[in-house]
Design a protein around this motif. Structure first.
Motif, mmCIF file in Angstrom:
data_model
loop_
_atom_site.group_PDB
_atom_site.id
_atom_site.type_symbol
_atom_site.label_atom_id
_atom_site.label_comp_id
_atom_site.label_asym_id
_atom_site.label_seq_id
_atom_site.Cartn_x
_atom_site.Cartn_y
_atom_site.Cartn_z
ATOM 1 N N LEU A 1 0.825 -1.202 0.000
ATOM 2 C CA LEU A 1 0.000 0.000 0.000
ATOM 3 C C LEU A 1 0.865 1.261 0.000
ATOM 4 C CD1 LEU A 1 -2.964 0.930 0.097
ATOM 5 C CD2 LEU A 1 -2.787 0.931 2.576
ATOM 6 N N MET A 2 2.063 1.182 0.561
ATOM 7 C CA MET A 2 2.938 2.358 0.608
ATOM 8 C C MET A 2 3.507 2.716 -0.770
ATOM 9 S SD MET A 2 4.862 2.302 4.286
ATOM 10 C CE MET A 2 5.503 0.635 4.222
ATOM 11 N N LYS A 3 3.271 1.896 -1.773
ATOM 12 C CA LYS A 3 3.680 2.226 -3.137
ATOM 13 C C LYS A 3 2.681 3.166 -3.801
ATOM 14 C CE LYS A 3 6.383 -1.922 -4.030
ATOM 15 N NZ LYS A 3 6.572 -3.076 -4.921
ATOM 16 N N VAL A 4 1.521 3.338 -3.180
ATOM 17 C CA VAL A 4 0.501 4.243 -3.716
ATOM 18 C C VAL A 4 0.911 5.670 -3.379
ATOM 19 C CG1 VAL A 4 -1.924 4.933 -3.575
ATOM 20 C CG2 VAL A 4 -1.306 2.508 -3.427
ATOM 21 N N LYS A 5 0.870 6.533 -4.387
ATOM 22 C CA LYS A 5 1.252 7.928 -4.191
ATOM 23 C C LYS A 5 0.419 8.565 -3.082
ATOM 24 C CE LYS A 5 1.978 12.259 -6.473
ATOM 25 N NZ LYS A 5 1.977 13.076 -7.639
ATOM 26 N N GLY A 6 1.093 9.216 -2.154
ATOM 27 C CA GLY A 6 0.408 9.895 -1.059
ATOM 28 C C GLY A 6 0.275 9.058 0.202
ATOM 29 N N ILE A 7 0.684 7.802 0.145
ATOM 30 C CA ILE A 7 0.614 6.955 1.334
ATOM 31 C C ILE A 7 2.029 6.587 1.750
ATOM 32 C CG2 ILE A 7 -0.235 4.811 2.342
ATOM 33 C CD1 ILE A 7 -2.586 5.004 0.443
ATOM 34 N N GLY A 8 2.467 7.265 2.787
ATOM 35 C CA GLY A 8 3.798 7.011 3.322
ATOM 36 C C GLY A 8 3.705 6.240 4.622
ATOM 37 N N SER A 9 4.810 6.163 5.301
ATOM 38 C CA SER A 9 4.864 5.354 6.524
ATOM 39 C C SER A 9 3.947 5.881 7.617
ATOM 40 C CB SER A 9 6.301 5.253 7.029
ATOM 41 O OG SER A 9 6.829 6.536 7.293
ATOM 42 N N LYS A 10 3.769 7.203 7.710
ATOM 43 C CA LYS A 10 2.904 7.752 8.772
ATOM 44 C C LYS A 10 1.446 7.360 8.561
ATOM 45 C CE LYS A 10 5.846 11.519 10.169
ATOM 46 N NZ LYS A 10 6.053 12.935 10.342
ATOM 47 N N VAL A 11 0.973 7.478 7.336
ATOM 48 C CA VAL A 11 -0.413 7.077 7.034
ATOM 49 C C VAL A 11 -0.543 5.572 7.210
ATOM 50 C CG1 VAL A 11 -2.179 6.916 5.235
ATOM 51 C CG2 VAL A 11 -0.856 9.019 5.487
ATOM 52 N N TYR A 12 0.435 4.836 6.715
ATOM 53 C CA TYR A 12 0.399 3.377 6.830
ATOM 54 C C TYR A 12 0.300 2.946 8.296
ATOM 55 C CZ TYR A 12 1.735 -1.493 6.706
ATOM 56 O OH TYR A 12 1.751 -2.848 6.894
ATOM 57 N N GLU A 13 1.097 3.561 9.154
ATOM 58 C CA GLU A 13 1.076 3.201 10.575
ATOM 59 C C GLU A 13 -0.300 3.449 11.203
ATOM 60 O OE1 GLU A 13 4.316 5.094 12.658
ATOM 61 O OE2 GLU A 13 5.759 4.319 11.201
ATOM 62 N N LYS A 14 -0.993 4.493 10.751
ATOM 63 C CA LYS A 14 -2.330 4.799 11.287
ATOM 64 C C LYS A 14 -3.350 3.719 10.941
ATOM 65 C CE LYS A 14 -2.137 9.826 10.945
ATOM 66 N NZ LYS A 14 -2.737 10.982 10.255
ATOM 67 N N ILE A 15 -3.182 3.101 9.769
ATOM 68 C CA ILE A 15 -4.212 2.177 9.289
ATOM 69 C C ILE A 15 -3.795 0.709 9.300
ATOM 70 C CG2 ILE A 15 -5.289 3.967 7.864
ATOM 71 C CD1 ILE A 15 -3.962 2.681 5.422
ATOM 72 N N ALA A 16 -2.543 0.430 9.627
ATOM 73 C CA ALA A 16 -2.021 -0.945 9.524
ATOM 74 C C ALA A 16 -2.868 -1.962 10.284
ATOM 75 C CB ALA A 16 -0.573 -0.991 9.998
ATOM 76 N N ASP A 17 -3.371 -1.589 11.445
ATOM 77 C CA ASP A 17 -4.168 -2.525 12.238
ATOM 78 C C ASP A 17 -5.586 -2.715 11.696
ATOM 79 O OD1 ASP A 17 -2.041 -2.911 13.951
ATOM 80 O OD2 ASP A 17 -2.747 -1.477 15.444
ATOM 81 N N SER A 18 -5.973 -1.885 10.746
ATOM 82 C CA SER A 18 -7.338 -1.938 10.214
ATOM 83 C C SER A 18 -7.435 -2.583 8.841
ATOM 84 C CB SER A 18 -7.901 -0.515 10.104
ATOM 85 O OG SER A 18 -7.873 0.122 11.350
ATOM 86 N N ILE A 19 -6.283 -2.906 8.249
ATOM 87 C CA ILE A 19 -6.309 -3.425 6.878
ATOM 88 C C ILE A 19 -5.697 -4.818 6.785
ATOM 89 C CG2 ILE A 19 -6.334 -1.163 5.775
ATOM 90 C CD1 ILE A 19 -3.287 -1.505 5.296
ATOM 91 N N GLU A 20 -6.074 -5.510 5.722
ATOM 92 C CA GLU A 20 -5.514 -6.830 5.444
ATOM 93 C C GLU A 20 -5.599 -7.074 3.941
ATOM 94 O OE1 GLU A 20 -7.827 -9.980 7.183
ATOM 95 O OE2 GLU A 20 -9.685 -9.222 6.367
ATOM 96 N N VAL A 21 -4.867 -8.105 3.514
ATOM 97 C CA VAL A 21 -4.963 -8.568 2.133
ATOM 98 C C VAL A 21 -5.419 -10.022 2.202
ATOM 99 C CG1 VAL A 21 -3.681 -9.176 0.060
ATOM 100 C CG2 VAL A 21 -3.229 -7.016 1.204
ATOM 101 N N VAL A 22 -6.597 -10.266 1.660
ATOM 102 C CA VAL A 22 -7.138 -11.614 1.638
ATOM 103 C C VAL A 22 -6.696 -12.253 0.328
ATOM 104 C CG1 VAL A 22 -9.243 -12.998 1.628
ATOM 105 C CG2 VAL A 22 -9.083 -10.967 3.081
ATOM 106 N N GLN A 23 -5.974 -13.356 0.426
ATOM 107 C CA GLN A 23 -5.497 -14.066 -0.766
ATOM 108 C C GLN A 23 -6.653 -14.838 -1.388
ATOM 109 O OE1 GLN A 23 -2.439 -13.525 -1.927
ATOM 110 N NE2 GLN A 23 -1.972 -12.268 -0.150
ATOM 111 N N ARG A 24 -6.783 -14.697 -2.692
ATOM 112 C CA ARG A 24 -7.835 -15.399 -3.407
ATOM 113 C C ARG A 24 -7.207 -16.440 -4.320
ATOM 114 N NH1 ARG A 24 -9.840 -11.112 -1.641
ATOM 115 N NH2 ARG A 24 -11.898 -10.284 -1.698
ATOM 116 N N ASN A 25 -7.892 -17.538 -4.495
ATOM 117 C CA ASN A 25 -7.383 -18.599 -5.375
ATOM 118 C C ASN A 25 -8.048 -18.549 -6.723
ATOM 119 O OD1 ASN A 25 -5.750 -19.542 -3.336
ATOM 120 N ND2 ASN A 25 -7.320 -20.924 -2.546
#
Length: 65
Positions: A41-65
């Motif tokens: 997610l930090m590769k998205v323009k405008g999302i750096g480590s500070k924003v990432y740290e705020k939301i890290a506990d609220s997001i996930e990536v669900v792997q699909r088959n």
């Protein structure tokens, strides 16, 4: 929240993510076929480590088959 399936309005509810960043997340996701892990997610323009740290506990990536 699964960042690979969340809608723009759902992403907009995350701290530090407004409508513009929500659109950027979806655009990145569409261009790259989804996120492989949450840190990508930090590769998205405008999302750096500070924003990432705020939301890290609220997001996930669900792997699909």
């Amino acid at each position: 929240m699964d960042i690979n399936s969340a809608t723009e309005s759902q992403l907009d509810t995350l701290p530090g993510i407004g409508p513009a960043k929500a659109k950027a997340i979806i655009a990145y996701r569409d261009q790259h076929g989804g996120f492989r892990n949450v840190k990508e997610l930090m590769k998205v323009k405008g999302i750096g480590s500070k924003v990432y740290e705020k939301i890290a506990d609220s997001i996930e990536v669900v792997q699909r088959n």
